[in-house]
Design a protein around this motif. Structure first.
Motif, short mmCIF file in Angstrom:
data_model
loop_
_atom_site.label_atom_id
_atom_site.label_comp_id
_atom_site.label_asym_id
_atom_site.label_seq_id
_atom_site.Cartn_x
_atom_site.Cartn_y
_atom_site.Cartn_z
N UNK A 200 -3.89 -5.87 6.27
CA UNK A 200 -2.86 -5.39 5.34
C UNK A 200 -3.18 -5.78 3.90
N UNK A 201 -3.77 -6.95 3.71
CA UNK A 201 -4.15 -7.36 2.36
C UNK A 201 -5.28 -6.48 1.84
N UNK A 202 -6.21 -6.14 2.70
CA UNK A 202 -7.30 -5.25 2.29
C UNK A 202 -6.78 -3.87 1.91
N UNK A 203 -5.80 -3.35 2.68
CA UNK A 203 -5.19 -2.06 2.35
C UNK A 203 -4.49 -2.13 1.00
N UNK A 204 -3.78 -3.21 0.76
CA UNK A 204 -3.08 -3.41 -0.50
C UNK A 204 -4.07 -3.43 -1.65
N UNK A 205 -5.16 -4.19 -1.50
CA UNK A 205 -6.17 -4.26 -2.56
C UNK A 205 -6.79 -2.89 -2.84
N UNK A 206 -7.04 -2.12 -1.77
CA UNK A 206 -7.60 -0.77 -1.94
C UNK A 206 -6.61 0.13 -2.68
N UNK A 207 -5.34 0.08 -2.30
CA UNK A 207 -4.32 0.88 -2.96
C UNK A 207 -4.18 0.47 -4.42
N UNK A 208 -4.24 -0.82 -4.69
CA UNK A 208 -4.16 -1.32 -6.07
C UNK A 208 -5.33 -0.79 -6.89
N UNK A 209 -6.50 -0.79 -6.30
CA UNK A 209 -7.69 -0.27 -6.98
C UNK A 209 -7.54 1.23 -7.26
N UNK A 210 -7.03 1.97 -6.29
CA UNK A 210 -6.80 3.41 -6.47
C UNK A 210 -5.81 3.67 -7.60
N UNK A 211 -4.77 2.86 -7.66
CA UNK A 211 -3.75 3.01 -8.71
C UNK A 211 -4.34 2.73 -10.08
N UNK A 212 -5.11 1.68 -10.20
CA UNK A 212 -5.73 1.34 -11.49
C UNK A 212 -6.68 2.47 -11.94
N UNK A 213 -7.39 3.05 -11.00
CA UNK A 213 -8.27 4.18 -11.31
C UNK A 213 -7.46 5.38 -11.78
N UNK A 214 -6.33 5.63 -11.13
CA UNK A 214 -5.47 6.77 -11.51
C UNK A 214 -4.86 6.57 -12.89
N UNK A 215 -4.67 5.33 -13.28
CA UNK A 215 -4.08 5.04 -14.59
C UNK A 215 -5.11 5.05 -15.72
N UNK A 216 -6.37 4.99 -15.38
CA UNK A 216 -7.38 4.93 -16.45
C UNK A 216 -7.82 6.31 -16.91
N UNK B 124 0.82 -1.20 0.00
CA UNK B 124 0.00 0.00 0.00
C UNK B 124 0.86 1.26 0.00
N UNK B 125 1.95 1.24 0.76
CA UNK B 125 2.86 2.38 0.84
C UNK B 125 3.55 2.59 -0.51
N UNK B 126 4.06 1.55 -1.10
CA UNK B 126 4.76 1.64 -2.37
C UNK B 126 3.83 2.16 -3.46
N UNK B 127 2.63 1.61 -3.51
CA UNK B 127 1.66 2.02 -4.52
C UNK B 127 1.32 3.50 -4.36
N UNK B 128 1.06 3.92 -3.15
CA UNK B 128 0.69 5.32 -2.92
C UNK B 128 1.86 6.27 -3.18
#
Length: 60
Positions: free
Chosen positions: A44-60, A9-13
């Motif tokens: 921690x897995x839920x935070x990671x999934x949320x950050x991953x979702x945020x990243x995918x949204x930012x890339x679209x 989550x930290x790396x993604x953000x």
């Protein structure tokens, strides 16, 4: 694996904060790949999934 999950989550953000689309795309690919191998269910897995979702949204 739980220790590594704390970092995703930290790396993604951090990548999103740079605004560098190439970096964000690379981090997204690694995150997607590693999420397919993540086991269990915890905060921690839920935070990671949320950050991953945020990243995918930012890339679209």
């Amino acid at each position: 694996m739980a220790e590594a999950r704390l970092l995703y989550g930290v790396i993604i953000r951090e990548a999103m904060g740079t605004g560098d689309k190439e970096l964000m795309d690379a981090v997204s690919k690694v995150s997607s790949f590693m999420l397919t191998r993540a086991e269990g269910q915890d905060e921690t897995l839920e935070d990671w999934k949320q950050a991953d979702h945020e990243l995918k949204r930012a890339l679209s």
